[in-house]
Design a protein around this motif. Structure first.
Motif, PDB file in Angstrom:
ATOM      1  N   ARG A   1       0.822  -0.995   0.209  1.00  0.00           N
ATOM      2  CA  ARG A   1       0.131   0.124   0.042  1.00  0.00           C
ATOM      3  C   ARG A   1       0.765   1.115   0.046  1.00  0.00           C
ATOM      4  NH1 ARG A   1      -2.659   0.457   5.295  1.00  0.00           N
ATOM      5  NH2 ARG A   1      -0.880   1.726   5.602  1.00  0.00           N
ATOM      6  N   ASN A   2       1.955   1.307   0.859  1.00  0.00           N
ATOM      7  CA  ASN A   2       2.644   2.336   0.978  1.00  0.00           C
ATOM      8  C   ASN A   2       3.340   2.624  -0.513  1.00  0.00           C
ATOM      9  OD1 ASN A   2       2.314   2.898   3.489  1.00  0.00           O
ATOM     10  ND2 ASN A   2       3.891   1.759   4.539  1.00  0.00           N
ATOM     11  N   GLN A   3       4.103   1.332  -1.145  1.00  0.00           N
ATOM     12  CA  GLN A   3       4.623   1.627  -2.241  1.00  0.00           C
ATOM     13  C   GLN A   3       3.650   2.223  -3.450  1.00  0.00           C
ATOM     14  OE1 GLN A   3       5.707  -2.251  -3.712  1.00  0.00           O
ATOM     15  NE2 GLN A   3       7.738  -1.429  -4.676  1.00  0.00           N
ATOM     16  N   ALA A   4       2.337   1.720  -3.294  1.00  0.00           N
ATOM     17  CA  ALA A   4       1.557   2.385  -4.234  1.00  0.00           C
ATOM     18  C   ALA A   4       1.280   3.838  -4.083  1.00  0.00           C
ATOM     19  CB  ALA A   4       0.239   1.408  -4.320  1.00  0.00           C
TER      20      ALA A   4
ATOM     21  N   LYS B   1      -3.552  12.758   2.145  1.00  0.00           N
ATOM     22  CA  LYS B   1      -4.027  11.284   2.377  1.00  0.00           C
ATOM     23  C   LYS B   1      -2.973  10.344   2.781  1.00  0.00           C
ATOM     24  CE  LYS B   1      -8.278  10.994  -0.669  1.00  0.00           C
ATOM     25  NZ  LYS B   1      -8.683  10.282  -1.609  1.00  0.00           N
ATOM     26  N   ALA B   2      -1.880  10.812   2.033  1.00  0.00           N
ATOM     27  CA  ALA B   2      -0.560   9.760   2.506  1.00  0.00           C
ATOM     28  C   ALA B   2      -0.148   9.993   3.908  1.00  0.00           C
ATOM     29  CB  ALA B   2       0.781  10.140   1.452  1.00  0.00           C
ATOM     30  N   VAL B   3      -0.522  11.430   4.375  1.00  0.00           N
ATOM     31  CA  VAL B   3      -0.219  11.842   5.959  1.00  0.00           C
ATOM     32  C   VAL B   3      -1.032  10.902   6.894  1.00  0.00           C
ATOM     33  CG1 VAL B   3       0.004  13.165   7.564  1.00  0.00           C
ATOM     34  CG2 VAL B   3       1.059  13.814   5.214  1.00  0.00           C
ATOM     35  N   THR B   4      -2.185  10.738   6.390  1.00  0.00           N
ATOM     36  CA  THR B   4      -3.387  10.425   7.268  1.00  0.00           C
ATOM     37  C   THR B   4      -3.281   8.604   7.157  1.00  0.00           C
ATOM     38  OG1 THR B   4      -4.760  10.196   5.317  1.00  0.00           O
ATOM     39  CG2 THR B   4      -4.987  12.011   6.834  1.00  0.00           C
ATOM     40  N   LYS B   5      -2.719   8.205   6.009  1.00  0.00           N
ATOM     41  CA  LYS B   5      -2.406   6.857   5.948  1.00  0.00           C
ATOM     42  C   LYS B   5      -1.256   6.329   6.634  1.00  0.00           C
ATOM     43  CE  LYS B   5      -6.007   5.656   3.329  1.00  0.00           C
ATOM     44  NZ  LYS B   5      -6.911   4.896   3.764  1.00  0.00           N
ATOM     45  N   GLY B   6      -0.319   7.272   7.192  1.00  0.00           N
ATOM     46  CA  GLY B   6       0.869   7.119   7.727  1.00  0.00           C
ATOM     47  C   GLY B   6       2.310   6.683   6.860  1.00  0.00           C
ATOM     48  N   THR B   7       1.887   6.665   5.640  1.00  0.00           N
ATOM     49  CA  THR B   7       3.081   6.793   4.465  1.00  0.00           C
ATOM     50  C   THR B   7       4.262   7.446   4.485  1.00  0.00           C
ATOM     51  OG1 THR B   7       1.159   5.845   3.209  1.00  0.00           O
ATOM     52  CG2 THR B   7       3.491   6.241   2.022  1.00  0.00           C
ATOM     53  N   ILE B   8       3.920   8.837   4.776  1.00  0.00           N
ATOM     54  CA  ILE B   8       4.814   9.927   4.774  1.00  0.00           C
ATOM     55  C   ILE B   8       4.585  10.552   6.135  1.00  0.00           C
ATOM     56  CG2 ILE B   8       5.451   9.860   2.512  1.00  0.00           C
ATOM     57  CD1 ILE B   8       4.021  12.461   2.189  1.00  0.00           C
TER      58      ILE B   8
END
Length: 87
Positions: free
Chosen positions: A20-23, A60-67
């Motif tokens: 998921r993070n990679q995508a 959105k990436a921040v809320t998912k914890g990706t970055i």
């Protein structure tokens, strides 16, 4: 390979999160590249629209914890600065 049941589950869930993070990171890079291409082409209207798309994806990436949130803030700030430097 782990023998403990919980560790086997952690391996599976970590793999799901990694994909998921990679995508998400790939999509961020793609949208940022599109923005940079529009800025280079001096397309102000297109760049503004693309900047909104990219900024939303960074949030959105921040809320998912990706970055990290500061990383996203820096990227969005740099995009805004490049946009404002356009003629």
């Amino acid at each position: 390979m782990a023998n403990i049941k919980q560790q086997k589950k952690r391996i599976r869930t970590n793999e799901i999160a990694r994909r998921r993070n990679q995508a998400i990171r790939s999509r961020l890079r793609t949208e940022t590249r599109k923005f940079n291409e529009l800025v280079a082409a001096e397309d102000k209207a297109g760049a503004e629209a693309q900047m909104r798309v990219a900024a939303r994806l960074y949030d959105k990436a921040v809320t998912k914890g990706t970055i990290h949130r500061n990383n996203a803030a820096n990227k969005k700030s740099n995009m805004a600065a490049r946009f404002n430097q356009m003629a």
